[in-house]
Design a protein around this motif. Sequence first.
Motif, PDB file in Angstrom:
ATOM      1  N   MET A   1      26.208  12.282 -46.486  1.00  0.00           N
ATOM      2  CA  MET A   1      27.125  12.066 -47.609  1.00  0.00           C
ATOM      3  C   MET A   1      28.310  13.029 -47.487  1.00  0.00           C
ATOM      4  SD  MET A   1      26.440  12.377 -51.715  1.00  0.00           S
ATOM      5  CE  MET A   1      25.061  11.234 -51.663  1.00  0.00           C
ATOM      6  N   GLY A   2      29.544  12.482 -47.618  1.00  0.00           N
ATOM      7  CA  GLY A   2      30.738  13.294 -47.495  1.00  0.00           C
ATOM      8  C   GLY A   2      30.925  14.234 -48.677  1.00  0.00           C
ATOM      9  N   ALA A   3      31.776  15.247 -48.443  1.00  0.00           N
ATOM     10  CA  ALA A   3      32.029  16.244 -49.486  1.00  0.00           C
ATOM     11  C   ALA A   3      32.668  15.615 -50.718  1.00  0.00           C
ATOM     12  CB  ALA A   3      32.913  17.359 -48.927  1.00  0.00           C
ATOM     13  N   LYS A   4      33.628  14.705 -50.506  1.00  0.00           N
ATOM     14  CA  LYS A   4      34.320  14.072 -51.632  1.00  0.00           C
ATOM     15  C   LYS A   4      33.354  13.241 -52.466  1.00  0.00           C
ATOM     16  CE  LYS A   4      38.485  12.658 -50.960  1.00  0.00           C
ATOM     17  NZ  LYS A   4      39.694  11.879 -50.557  1.00  0.00           N
ATOM     18  N   LEU A   5      32.457  12.516 -51.818  1.00  0.00           N
ATOM     19  CA  LEU A   5      31.488  11.693 -52.539  1.00  0.00           C
ATOM     20  C   LEU A   5      30.527  12.568 -53.345  1.00  0.00           C
ATOM     21  CD1 LEU A   5      30.371   8.906 -53.143  1.00  0.00           C
ATOM     22  CD2 LEU A   5      28.969   9.065 -51.070  1.00  0.00           C
ATOM     23  N   ARG A   6      30.125  13.718 -52.777  1.00  0.00           N
ATOM     24  CA  ARG A   6      29.242  14.624 -53.511  1.00  0.00           C
ATOM     25  C   ARG A   6      29.922  15.166 -54.769  1.00  0.00           C
ATOM     26  NH1 ARG A   6      27.687  16.386 -48.282  1.00  0.00           N
ATOM     27  NH2 ARG A   6      29.183  18.106 -48.394  1.00  0.00           N
ATOM     28  N   VAL A   7      31.211  15.471 -54.665  1.00  0.00           N
ATOM     29  CA  VAL A   7      31.965  15.960 -55.836  1.00  0.00           C
ATOM     30  C   VAL A   7      31.989  14.906 -56.932  1.00  0.00           C
ATOM     31  CG1 VAL A   7      34.265  16.609 -56.665  1.00  0.00           C
ATOM     32  CG2 VAL A   7      33.396  17.574 -54.527  1.00  0.00           C
ATOM     33  N   TYR A   8      32.261  13.664 -56.560  1.00  0.00           N
ATOM     34  CA  TYR A   8      32.319  12.583 -57.555  1.00  0.00           C
ATOM     35  C   TYR A   8      30.961  12.377 -58.225  1.00  0.00           C
ATOM     36  CZ  TYR A   8      36.962  11.227 -55.890  1.00  0.00           C
ATOM     37  OH  TYR A   8      38.289  11.207 -55.577  1.00  0.00           O
ATOM     38  N   LYS A   9      29.895  12.372 -57.440  1.00  0.00           N
ATOM     39  CA  LYS A   9      28.558  12.168 -58.000  1.00  0.00           C
ATOM     40  C   LYS A   9      28.163  13.310 -58.935  1.00  0.00           C
ATOM     41  CE  LYS A   9      26.547   9.104 -54.550  1.00  0.00           C
ATOM     42  NZ  LYS A   9      26.321   8.037 -55.540  1.00  0.00           N
ATOM     43  N   ARG A  10      28.538  14.550 -58.558  1.00  0.00           N
ATOM     44  CA  ARG A  10      28.244  15.694 -59.420  1.00  0.00           C
ATOM     45  C   ARG A  10      29.001  15.583 -60.745  1.00  0.00           C
ATOM     46  NH1 ARG A  10      28.971  19.264 -55.904  1.00  0.00           N
ATOM     47  NH2 ARG A  10      31.126  19.849 -56.361  1.00  0.00           N
ATOM     48  N   GLN A 281      32.912   3.727 -49.488  1.00  0.00           N
ATOM     49  CA  GLN A 281      33.411   2.662 -48.617  1.00  0.00           C
ATOM     50  C   GLN A 281      34.200   3.248 -47.451  1.00  0.00           C
ATOM     51  OE1 GLN A 281      35.882  -0.171 -50.618  1.00  0.00           O
ATOM     52  NE2 GLN A 281      35.821  -1.652 -48.953  1.00  0.00           N
ATOM     53  N   ALA A 282      34.991   4.290 -47.742  1.00  0.00           N
ATOM     54  CA  ALA A 282      35.755   4.938 -46.671  1.00  0.00           C
ATOM     55  C   ALA A 282      34.814   5.585 -45.654  1.00  0.00           C
ATOM     56  CB  ALA A 282      36.692   5.984 -47.275  1.00  0.00           C
ATOM     57  N   GLU A 283      33.739   6.187 -46.143  1.00  0.00           N
ATOM     58  CA  GLU A 283      32.764   6.796 -45.244  1.00  0.00           C
ATOM     59  C   GLU A 283      32.107   5.749 -44.349  1.00  0.00           C
ATOM     60  OE1 GLU A 283      29.856   9.173 -47.145  1.00  0.00           O
ATOM     61  OE2 GLU A 283      31.291  10.579 -48.023  1.00  0.00           O
ATOM     62  N   ILE A 284      31.721   4.611 -44.982  1.00  0.00           N
ATOM     63  CA  ILE A 284      31.079   3.542 -44.200  1.00  0.00           C
ATOM     64  C   ILE A 284      32.039   3.006 -43.151  1.00  0.00           C
ATOM     65  CG2 ILE A 284      30.151   1.193 -44.346  1.00  0.00           C
ATOM     66  CD1 ILE A 284      29.083   1.955 -47.124  1.00  0.00           C
ATOM     67  N   THR A 285      33.296   2.815 -43.567  1.00  0.00           N
ATOM     68  CA  THR A 285      34.305   2.316 -42.627  1.00  0.00           C
ATOM     69  C   THR A 285      34.487   3.278 -41.455  1.00  0.00           C
ATOM     70  OG1 THR A 285      35.479   1.188 -44.412  1.00  0.00           O
ATOM     71  CG2 THR A 285      36.708   1.588 -42.376  1.00  0.00           C
ATOM     72  N   GLN A 286      34.501   4.566 -41.786  1.00  0.00           N
ATOM     73  CA  GLN A 286      34.651   5.563 -40.735  1.00  0.00           C
ATOM     74  C   GLN A 286      33.440   5.572 -39.811  1.00  0.00           C
ATOM     75  OE1 GLN A 286      35.344   9.507 -42.197  1.00  0.00           O
ATOM     76  NE2 GLN A 286      35.427  10.443 -40.155  1.00  0.00           N
ATOM     77  N   GLU A 287      32.236   5.429 -40.396  1.00  0.00           N
ATOM     78  CA  GLU A 287      31.024   5.401 -39.568  1.00  0.00           C
ATOM     79  C   GLU A 287      31.027   4.188 -38.643  1.00  0.00           C
ATOM     80  OE1 GLU A 287      27.841   5.462 -42.319  1.00  0.00           O
ATOM     81  OE2 GLU A 287      28.093   7.579 -42.889  1.00  0.00           O
TER      82      GLU A 287
END
Length: 306
Positions: A1-10, A281-287
């Motif tokens: 999980m990316g850093a940005k996604l973790r911030v949003y979830k928190r 979605q950006a993370e999945i696209t990058q993966e």
Amino acid sequence: MGAKLRVYKRRIRSVTATKKITKAMEMIAASRVVKAQRQVAASTPYASELTRAVTAVATGSNTQHPLTTEAEQPSRAALLLITSDRGLAGGYSSNVLKAGEQLTERLKAEGKEVDAYIVGRKGVSYYSFRERKVVESWTGFTDNPTYADAKAIAAPLIAAVQQDTAEGGVDELHIVTTEFISMMTQTAIDDRLLPLSLDKAAQESEETSKDEILPLFDFEPSAEDVLDALLPRYVESRIYNALLQAAASKHAATRRAMKSATDNAEELIKSLSRLANEARQAEITQEISEIVGGASALADATAGSD
């Protein structure tokens, strides 16, 4: 999980927890305001009949009583300011304080000194921060006032009105509180309780003619003794009604403020969820891009070796 996604979830978890709190406070305030409304309705008939009786005695006799007689040159006034012990009620307390400031300026413009009597921690803090003198204050019961609280407040105020101004007494008693009109509307008001305005009291009690009052009452042992007994009850009932009105207004304001906070939390959660989905979605696209790129590089390396 990316850093940005973790911030949003928190942040979503944090706002969701806050939403639960504001929703619970909204429901508590809604239940309390119903009870407060019932108390206001129950106290009104007593206050109305007491006002009628006091008006009858005052207008039906020639007695000069300190609680009904206007001073020739009033020089000092007592101000009873009813605020809240707690916040989270929108502009409830600030509206009362603003009305109190306006009344204070008006009384001072008339050449009167103002003695402040404060109900509620918000009012006490307001005056303390500005280093203003408070004659007496009461806290701890604004959410659920009782008649005993009203009596405790009324006692020093009545004593001040009965005392000579040269000895620290006052010529007038004014009250600033919040009138409960509806669940959506509460208005900060000021009113003069003493000396009793006979014209206004007669209008409130629907007794407008002295000729109508005189035949209805005999005063025993005397009109002055009757006023001595009734007027303290009149002041207590008016203060009690004002405390109940203020409590109902505060609960309604809290309910409205907490509903607004809950709605804002819901909108923020939707916005954060949308941003979290975009980040995911950006993370999945990058993966996927990395996998495709890696496979392509592997294929090129295999073809070169052949």
